[in-house]
Write an enzyme that holds these catalytic residues in place. Structure first.
Site, PDB file in Angstrom:
ATOM      1  N   HIS A   1      -1.363  12.275  -2.148  1.00  0.00           N
ATOM      2  CA  HIS A   1      -0.702  12.506  -0.860  1.00  0.00           C
ATOM      3  C   HIS A   1      -1.784  12.759   0.193  1.00  0.00           C
ATOM      4  CE1 HIS A   1       2.612  13.522   1.757  1.00  0.00           C
ATOM      5  NE2 HIS A   1       1.873  14.508   2.221  1.00  0.00           N
TER       6      HIS A   1
ATOM      7  N   ASP B   1       6.612  15.019  -3.674  1.00  0.00           N
ATOM      8  CA  ASP B   1       5.415  15.829  -3.391  1.00  0.00           C
ATOM      9  C   ASP B   1       5.468  17.251  -3.940  1.00  0.00           C
ATOM     10  OD1 ASP B   1       4.504  13.607  -1.971  1.00  0.00           O
ATOM     11  OD2 ASP B   1       5.400  14.330  -0.111  1.00  0.00           O
TER      12      ASP B   1
HETATM   13  C1  GRF Z   1      -2.411   6.706   1.022  1.00  0.00           C
HETATM   14  O1  GRF Z   1      -2.683   7.419   2.179  1.00  0.00           O
HETATM   15  C2  GRF Z   1      -1.782   7.615  -0.007  1.00  0.00           C
HETATM   16  O2  GRF Z   1      -2.195   8.927   0.089  1.00  0.00           O
HETATM   17  C3  GRF Z   1      -0.328   7.540   0.336  1.00  0.00           C
HETATM   18  O3  GRF Z   1      -0.117   6.218   0.758  1.00  0.00           O
HETATM   19  C4  GRF Z   1      -1.338   5.667   1.257  1.00  0.00           C
HETATM   20  C5  GRF Z   1      -1.588   4.385   0.533  1.00  0.00           C
HETATM   21  O4  GRF Z   1      -2.613   3.627   1.112  1.00  0.00           O
HETATM   22  N1  GRF Z   1       0.483   8.002  -0.769  1.00  0.00           N
HETATM   23  P1  GRF Z   1      -3.103   2.299   0.389  1.00  0.00           P
HETATM   24  O5  GRF Z   1      -1.861   1.412   0.214  1.00  0.00           O
HETATM   25  O6  GRF Z   1      -3.699   2.677  -0.914  1.00  0.00           O
HETATM   26  O7  GRF Z   1      -4.081   1.669   1.317  1.00  0.00           O
END
Ligand code: GRF
Length: 192
Positions: A106, A147
Site C-alpha cells: 500500500h 488494507d
Molecule cells: C502501487 O502504488 C501500489 O502500492 C498500489 O498500487 C500501485 C501499483 O503500481 N497498491 P504499479 O501498477 O505496480 O505500477
C-alpha cells in the site's frame, strides 16, 4: 525443498510486478508462476509476457462467485499470492485456500490513508491535503478487509511543503520498487 511459486495479481501498470519478476528471474527457490489481471488492457500483462510469464485475465464472476481462480492457482502449483496494484477485495475462498500466504503493498503508512477507495493518486492527494510531513509504504498480509492485515514492513520518506501529489507518488514508487521484491523474499523464507 520445492521452490515457492508466486502468483502476482495486478489491475494496471504493473511496474511493481515487473520489479518482482526481474528480481526472481534466476532465483533458486522462488519462481513467479503466473500473473493475473482483472483488466484485459492492464499494461502489466505486456510486461509479464516480455519475461515469458504466463498470464490470465479473469472477470468478477470467475473471481467472486466460483472456485475457478483457486483451481487455476492450485493447478499451477502456486504457493503464495502477491498483490501489486490489484484493486478488488480478495474473496474468502482465496483467503482460506492460501492462509497467511497473501501479501499486498500500500502506498502510504497504514493505518493512515487506507481502506476502500484509497488507491493510486487519491492516497497521495489525501497525504498532501492532510499536511503530512512524512509518508511511505506498507507491506502487509491480506485478509478479508481492505488494507487491514498484519503489517510486515514499512518504510518512510519525507514530504516537503512544496511537494505535489505527483512528486509524493514518485518518492513512494521508488520505495516500493526498492523494497517489495526483497520483502517478498524474506516473507516467503519465513514459511520454510
Ligand atoms: C502501487 O502504488 C501500489 O502500492 C498500489 O498500487 C500501485 C501499483 O503500481 N497498491 P504499479 O501498477 O505496480 O505500477
Amino acid at each position: 525443498m520445492n521452490p515457492a511459486r508466486l502468483a502476482i495479481f495486478i489491475s494496471g501498470s504493473g511496474s511493481n510486478a515487473e520489479k518482482i519478476i526481474a528480481h526472481f528471474q534466476n532465483h533458486e527457490s522462488i519462481k513467479v508462476a503466473l500473473l493475473l489481471s482483472n483488466h484485459a488492457e492492464a499494461y502489466g500483462l505486456q510486461r509479464a509476457a516480455r519475461y515469458h510469464i504466463p498470464t490470465l485475465v479473469f472477470n468478477k464472476t470467475q473471481f467472486r462467485e466460483s472456485d475457478e481462480i483457486v483451481s487455476v492457482l492450485k493447478a499451477a502449483g502456486v504457493t503464495h499470492l502477491v498483490l501489486a496494484g490489484f484493486l478488488w477485495l480478495i474473496p474468502q475462498n482465496l483467503i482460506e485456500a492460501f492462509p497467511h500466504r497473501i501479501i499486498n503493498i500500500h502506498p502510504a503508512l497504514l493505518p493512515k490513508f487506507g481502506g476502500r477507495g484509497m488507491y493510486g493518486m487519491r492516497v497521495h492527494e489525501a497525504v498532501k491535503a492532510a499536511g503530512e510531513t512524512e509518508t511511505g509504504i506498507t507491506i502487509h498480509e491480506v485478509n478479508a478487509h481492505y488494507d487491514e492485515g498484519k503489517i510486515l514492513f514499512q518504510q518512510k520518506c519525507r514530504v516537503e511543503n512544496s511537494d505535489t501529489p505527483g512528486q509524493i507518488a514518485q518518492k513512494v514508487q521508488q520505495l516500493e520498487h526498492r523494497h517489495y521484491p526483497a520483502t517478498i523474499e524474506r516473507w516467503v523464507a519465513t514459511f520454510s
